[in-house]
Design an enzyme around this catalytic site. Sequence first.
Site, PDB file in Angstrom:
ATOM      1  N   HIS A 228     103.995  90.358  74.470  1.00 58.69           N
ATOM      2  CA  HIS A 228     103.335  91.512  74.121  1.00 58.69           C
ATOM      3  C   HIS A 228     102.366  92.277  74.882  1.00 58.69           C
ATOM      4  O   HIS A 228     101.557  91.337  75.654  1.00 58.69           O
ATOM      5  CB  HIS A 228     102.768  91.271  72.443  1.00 58.69           C
ATOM      6  CG  HIS A 228     101.480  92.280  72.428  1.00 58.69           C
ATOM      7  ND1 HIS A 228     100.186  91.786  72.599  1.00 58.69           N
ATOM      8  CD2 HIS A 228     101.305  93.326  71.682  1.00 58.69           C
ATOM      9  CE1 HIS A 228      99.075  93.031  72.080  1.00 58.69           C
ATOM     10  NE2 HIS A 228     100.127  93.810  71.727  1.00 58.69           N
TER      11      HIS A 228
ATOM     12  N   GLY B 173     102.537 108.305  62.397  1.00 58.76           N
ATOM     13  CA  GLY B 173     103.204 107.841  63.629  1.00 58.76           C
ATOM     14  C   GLY B 173     104.789 107.743  63.037  1.00 58.76           C
ATOM     15  O   GLY B 173     105.044 107.532  62.213  1.00 58.76           O
TER      16      GLY B 173
END
Length: 296
Positions: free
Chosen positions: A129, A280
């Site tokens: 990540h 979003g």
Amino acid sequence: MPQSTPASEPHASLKETARIWFESLRDALCTSFEAIEDAQESSDRPAGRFERTAWQRPTEDASSGGGGVMSIMRGRVFEKVGVNVSTVFGHFTPEFAARIPGAAEDPRFWASGISLVAHMHSPRVPAAHFNTRMLVTRQGWFGGGGDLTPLQLDSAEAIEDAAELHAAFQAACDRHDPAYYPRFKAWCDRYFFLPHRNEARGAGGIFFDNLASGDAAADLSFIQDVGRAFLETYPRIVRRRMGEPWTGADRDALLVKRGRYVEFNLLHDRGTLFGLRTGGNVEAILMSLPPMVKWP
């Protein structure tokens, strides 16, 4: 399109520079990962290529808008990897604004960033990540970090890989402030932790938020160095591990391990919460979830 402009300076003057950086880092990461796909010859799967999908944030008027691009690849080495960028602006809801620095008195915001999550076919290659972002309200700051999630935290290979990424992040931190690395490493260890299971999500890395040293340009330079550290290190780790043999039992264990990743991202991840509460793209926000997972 006109953009709502919060009053924070000099962060506001760095918006375009930050946006361009996030997009250029995205391009470099995608190129590096596609080269890894080409390098893995012994596979019955074709070499992966990123598919890019643009999206626009729903708008009510000219004071809100923006959007982003999802870049998703499924291939020989990367079972699923997403490298997303977005630049959005608008108004926080009153409930959310109360928890964002500088937004309680003025709910306008501008945010730009990059987010990457890689899930691998091979249990020998750690998942990864990485994200960095810039947010401007009446205040301005940077945040982000990166970490690895190997299958077995205590294996010699996982220890070696984690040490390499930590060393790269420490070098990036030390170029700006020797206090950054120990502080951000400890923050990562606290943040990427599943309290309901009393266990760490992975092998750690660094994590930071609300970074505003008083020199906005220096802070932008810092997150650029953090991005370069990840770009230089993670592809090297993938190449080192991707040819190592693994068993069906290893793969089953990997799918169970991914369950921990899902639990964290849906229950605790700040980026997921921010994205969903600011209009979003849902698919882009949830691209971090692995394509296959199971619970015992």
